[in-house]
Write a protein that holds these residues in place. Structure first.
Motif, PDB file in Angstrom:
ATOM      1  N   LEU A 104      54.662  21.411  35.117  1.00  0.00           N
ATOM      2  CA  LEU A 104      54.644  19.774  35.214  1.00  0.00           C
ATOM      3  C   LEU A 104      55.292  19.172  34.199  1.00  0.00           C
ATOM      4  CD1 LEU A 104      50.695  19.027  35.300  1.00  0.00           C
ATOM      5  CD2 LEU A 104      52.198  18.733  36.986  1.00  0.00           C
ATOM      6  N   LYS A 105      55.654  19.640  32.838  1.00  0.00           N
ATOM      7  CA  LYS A 105      56.565  19.231  32.067  1.00  0.00           C
ATOM      8  C   LYS A 105      58.166  19.362  32.526  1.00  0.00           C
ATOM      9  CE  LYS A 105      58.250  19.595  27.233  1.00  0.00           C
ATOM     10  NZ  LYS A 105      58.025  20.436  25.829  1.00  0.00           N
ATOM     11  N   ALA A 106      58.377  20.241  33.306  1.00  0.00           N
ATOM     12  CA  ALA A 106      59.696  20.453  34.095  1.00  0.00           C
ATOM     13  C   ALA A 106      59.955  19.266  35.199  1.00  0.00           C
ATOM     14  CB  ALA A 106      59.705  21.858  34.429  1.00  0.00           C
ATOM     15  N   CYS A 107      58.997  18.881  35.606  1.00  0.00           N
ATOM     16  CA  CYS A 107      59.049  17.842  36.777  1.00  0.00           C
ATOM     17  C   CYS A 107      58.917  16.409  36.227  1.00  0.00           C
ATOM     18  CB  CYS A 107      57.767  17.976  37.598  1.00  0.00           C
ATOM     19  SG  CYS A 107      57.909  19.342  38.301  1.00  0.00           S
ATOM     20  N   ASP A 108      59.525  16.166  34.836  1.00  0.00           N
ATOM     21  CA  ASP A 108      59.521  14.865  34.569  1.00  0.00           C
ATOM     22  C   ASP A 108      61.049  14.065  35.163  1.00  0.00           C
ATOM     23  OD1 ASP A 108      59.813  12.365  32.989  1.00  0.00           O
ATOM     24  OD2 ASP A 108      59.671  13.188  31.263  1.00  0.00           O
ATOM     25  N   THR A 109      60.894  13.704  36.164  1.00  0.00           N
ATOM     26  CA  THR A 109      62.139  13.059  36.713  1.00  0.00           C
ATOM     27  C   THR A 109      62.532  11.698  36.146  1.00  0.00           C
ATOM     28  OG1 THR A 109      60.942  12.342  38.269  1.00  0.00           O
ATOM     29  CG2 THR A 109      61.792  14.352  38.612  1.00  0.00           C
ATOM     30  N   PHE A 110      61.607  11.003  35.278  1.00  0.00           N
ATOM     31  CA  PHE A 110      61.522   9.820  34.976  1.00  0.00           C
ATOM     32  C   PHE A 110      62.505   9.610  33.558  1.00  0.00           C
ATOM     33  CE2 PHE A 110      58.307   9.554  37.705  1.00  0.00           C
ATOM     34  CZ  PHE A 110      58.535   8.524  38.525  1.00  0.00           C
ATOM     35  N   ASN A 111      62.528  10.752  32.876  1.00  0.00           N
ATOM     36  CA  ASN A 111      63.175  10.930  31.524  1.00  0.00           C
ATOM     37  C   ASN A 111      64.309  11.879  31.574  1.00  0.00           C
ATOM     38  OD1 ASN A 111      61.744   8.993  29.841  1.00  0.00           O
ATOM     39  ND2 ASN A 111      60.001  10.257  30.442  1.00  0.00           N
ATOM     40  N   THR A 112      65.191  11.887  32.791  1.00  0.00           N
ATOM     41  CA  THR A 112      66.371  12.629  32.876  1.00  0.00           C
ATOM     42  C   THR A 112      67.607  11.842  33.463  1.00  0.00           C
ATOM     43  OG1 THR A 112      67.336  14.674  33.738  1.00  0.00           O
ATOM     44  CG2 THR A 112      65.742  13.460  35.119  1.00  0.00           C
ATOM     45  N   ALA A 113      68.587  12.038  32.816  1.00  0.00           N
ATOM     46  CA  ALA A 113      69.958  11.327  33.297  1.00  0.00           C
ATOM     47  C   ALA A 113      70.369  11.798  34.543  1.00  0.00           C
ATOM     48  CB  ALA A 113      70.911  11.293  32.244  1.00  0.00           C
ATOM     49  N   ARG A 114      70.172  13.148  34.733  1.00  0.00           N
ATOM     50  CA  ARG A 114      70.742  13.832  35.952  1.00  0.00           C
ATOM     51  C   ARG A 114      69.621  14.052  37.059  1.00  0.00           C
ATOM     52  NH1 ARG A 114      72.333  20.084  36.922  1.00  0.00           N
ATOM     53  NH2 ARG A 114      73.078  19.939  39.289  1.00  0.00           N
ATOM     54  N   LEU A 115      69.675  13.491  38.086  1.00  0.00           N
ATOM     55  CA  LEU A 115      68.567  13.567  39.251  1.00  0.00           C
ATOM     56  C   LEU A 115      69.307  14.728  40.271  1.00  0.00           C
ATOM     57  CD1 LEU A 115      67.265  10.089  40.020  1.00  0.00           C
ATOM     58  CD2 LEU A 115      66.111  12.030  38.912  1.00  0.00           C
TER      59      LEU A 115
END
Length: 288
Positions: free
Chosen positions: A277-288
């Motif tokens: 689940l931690k790897a799926c933090d799309t809200f705190n990453t600059a690169r999507l």
């Protein structure tokens, strides 16, 4: 895909015998114009409740539905497969939540034909599969799988499983409070910024679908050769850039609500490879 235990979910609500009546008559019915706008909104990732709820959809009992066409054995087999996928997501997410000290509340899956009511308004096959957080149900017209194969050129049982797992991913987001947080944030920002939040929400659901596949295969060896490629093909086919290019001949990134094909593929892969689940933090990453 290989489902060795063959378990089907007890959380399937089969409305296919309603024949697409869906309750469009009686009381105050929803206007055709409003329905069309809601369909477009759903297609582009906008919560249709904003439109449908303000249209005062009648709460009176729906009229007698039109007789449904006889179901084929192939369709019934698809329904059984969808039920087994849902059961496998229950096993997987139940174990993940338990390991984290929580308890997984299983969603229900509604199988329907043509149209049906949901707590989010009237669901239509043209919307594609969707999750309604208000009643915690996944809605699926099985004809979408034929569209996935014929229109989007993304055949295969794991492509179908990916679609269901993505919607279940939205349920996980709902249980974790992520969906409500994003919805509140969208109400305070511009349309462009709201679209960007929607993209991050959808890409996280893709990642969560990958997390399911990771754990399901590790625990039950459900994946066969070519399965991952099928899911990646589906993710590619329904990227915003691909859909916009097909429908209007040009791509407008500011209007993306689900993410590009490359982004959807990337985040499904992250979930599949990391299983976290931690790897799926799309809200705190600059690169999507």
């Amino acid at each position: 895909m290989l489902f060795r235990n063959g378990r089907e979910s007890d959380n399937v609500e089969d409305r296919r015998s309603e024949g697409g009546g869906g309750g469009f008559g009686g009381g105050r019915s929803i206007g055709v114009g409003t329905l069309v706008i809601a369909l477009v909104a759903m297609y582009f990732g906008i919560d249709p409740r904003v439109i449908l709820d303000t249209a005062s959809v009648s709460q009176s009992p729906p009229p007698a539905a039109r007789p449904a066409a006889p179901r084929s054995p192939a369709e019934d087999e698809l329904a059984r497969f969808a039920s087994m996928v849902l059961a496998d997501t229950e096993d997987t997410w139940g174990a993940i939540f338990s390991a984290g000290g929580g308890q997984y509340r299983e969603p229900r899956m509604v199988l329907y034909t043509g149209a049906t009511r949901s707590a989010c308004g009237v669901g239509q096959a043209a919307m594609g599969p969707f999750y309604c957080p208000a009643d915690q149900k996944v809605y699926l017209d099985l004809s979408f799988f034929n569209e996935l194969k014929d229109r989007f050129r993304a055949p295969g049982d794991f492509a179908q499983a990916y679609v269901i797992a993505h919607e279940v991913g939205h349920h996980v987001q709902n249980l974790l409070g992520i969906s409500d947080k994003v919805q509140r944030a969208r109400e305070r920002v511009s349309e462009r910024q709201g679209n960007q939040l929607s993209v991050r929400l959808e890409l996280q659901a893709d990642c969560l679908a990958g997390v399911w596949a990771h754990h399901a295969d590790r625990s039950r060896q459900v994946l066969e050769a070519g399965d991952v490629e099928e899911a990646l093909g589906a993710a590619t086919a329904i990227g915003d850039d691909q859909l916009q290019r097909q429908s209007q001949g040009r791509v407008m990134p500011d209007s993306f609500t689900h993410g590009s094909s490359a982004q959807r593929v990337r985040w499904f892969r992250i979930g599949l490879e990391k299983g976290s689940l931690k790897a799926c933090d799309t809200f705190n990453t600059a690169r999507l």
